[in-house]
Design an enzyme around this catalytic site. Sequence first.
Site, mmCIF file in Angstrom:
data_model
loop_
_atom_site.group_PDB
_atom_site.id
_atom_site.type_symbol
_atom_site.label_atom_id
_atom_site.label_comp_id
_atom_site.label_asym_id
_atom_site.label_seq_id
_atom_site.Cartn_x
_atom_site.Cartn_y
_atom_site.Cartn_z
ATOM 1 N N HIS A 120 28.284 37.484 24.589
ATOM 2 C CA HIS A 120 28.310 35.599 25.276
ATOM 3 C C HIS A 120 27.997 35.796 23.473
ATOM 4 C CE1 HIS A 120 29.377 36.057 29.710
ATOM 5 N NE2 HIS A 120 30.343 36.693 29.210
ATOM 6 N N GLY A 148 21.068 43.059 36.793
ATOM 7 C CA GLY A 148 19.713 42.032 36.428
ATOM 8 C C GLY A 148 22.005 40.552 36.678
ATOM 9 N N THR A 149 22.808 41.715 36.659
ATOM 10 C CA THR A 149 24.039 39.746 36.603
ATOM 11 C C THR A 149 24.786 39.952 38.339
ATOM 12 O OG1 THR A 149 26.199 40.423 35.607
ATOM 13 C CG2 THR A 149 25.707 42.345 35.790
ATOM 14 N N ASN A 191 19.346 45.059 40.277
ATOM 15 C CA ASN A 191 19.657 44.304 41.079
ATOM 16 C C ASN A 191 18.516 44.037 42.634
ATOM 17 O OD1 ASN A 191 20.146 41.540 41.328
ATOM 18 N ND2 ASN A 191 21.686 41.644 40.559
ATOM 19 N N GLN A 203 25.595 39.700 28.258
ATOM 20 C CA GLN A 203 25.949 38.813 29.096
ATOM 21 C C GLN A 203 24.503 37.517 27.981
ATOM 22 O OE1 GLN A 203 28.257 38.382 32.510
ATOM 23 N NE2 GLN A 203 26.631 40.432 32.605
ATOM 24 N N ASN A 204 23.787 38.338 27.865
ATOM 25 C CA ASN A 204 22.361 37.519 27.651
ATOM 26 C C ASN A 204 22.891 36.613 25.740
ATOM 27 O OD1 ASN A 204 22.215 37.629 29.817
ATOM 28 N ND2 ASN A 204 20.226 39.017 29.739
ATOM 29 N N VAL A 205 22.645 35.404 25.751
ATOM 30 C CA VAL A 205 22.610 35.135 24.524
ATOM 31 C C VAL A 205 21.307 34.795 24.008
ATOM 32 C CG1 VAL A 205 24.622 33.735 24.914
ATOM 33 C CG2 VAL A 205 22.431 32.665 25.326
ATOM 34 N N ASP A 206 20.161 35.185 24.515
ATOM 35 C CA ASP A 206 18.515 35.208 24.291
ATOM 36 C C ASP A 206 18.305 36.291 22.982
ATOM 37 O OD1 ASP A 206 17.854 37.560 25.408
ATOM 38 O OD2 ASP A 206 17.462 35.810 27.640
#
Length: 246
Positions: free
Chosen positions: A123, A190-191, A216, A105-108
């Site tokens: 994402h 990590g979500t 997590n 889900q990360n955009v990095d």
Amino acid sequence: MKQTGAALGLAVEWLKNCKSLFVLTGAGVSKESGIPTFRDALEGLWANYNPEQLATPEGFRKNPSLVWQWYDSRRQKVKDVVPNPGHFALAELQKMVPEFFLCTQNVDGLHIRAGSSDVVEIHGSISRFKCFDNGHVQTEVPYDLKDPPLCECGSLVRPDVVWFNEPMPEKLLKQSFTAAEKADVALVVGTSGLVYPAASLPFHAKQSGAKIIEVNPNRTELTDSCDLFLAGPSGEVLPQLVEGLK
Ligand code: APR
């Protein structure tokens, strides 16, 4: 729910026997690289803004320069950090199981920089750009612009991320659901499990018979539905998993 020591051994066992692994990651996996989550980043200059103003098509229409500058600051931040041991462990894990699917889900872009291949960025990506009106792909977009540049078609350029109130890329979503369905183990890292439809992927995997392992430091919406909860930061837990597999 077992605690990390015994749980870690069991997770290693499941991964050893795993033929198809589905991984879903969220902001937590980049935490140890120093990337603040979307909400955490709303500080300093940005403290007076909210996600509706900064991360929706409506917000962009209303104030394109503001949204552009916000994403420029996020993009600069990403450029200045490096992947952490959690990202690298996932890249290594990819080579250790017969079938591997990573949906983030990360955009990095940090998974890709760590060496993971075929990453599904559900994402989008803060380093890719398209035009607002027609989705024309843009290359070579400089940093530090105060306003969004214009596409050849005359439309404003925007970051290629999925904003609130926007649908997920259908093809990527379909691929992710298919992979979740096929998996015998799903690793959820990590979500918070709050943002749908990504958050439904682990449930989908579970319904299709996969064992779910969550990594997590904190319990989440997903924890009660998981088969194993590995409590701890992913930059520590994931390398331990990989070590156990060697
Ligand atoms: N290792 C692993 N997980 C961690 C760590 C760490 N070192 N530190 C924090 N976490 C966990 C938190 O406990 C929390 O459960 O990471 C999770 C981050 O949750 P969110 O900030 O809600 O991030 P995410 O689940 O990726 O959000 C989903 O929401 O903000 C929107 O579109 C954005 O993709 C994002 C989506």
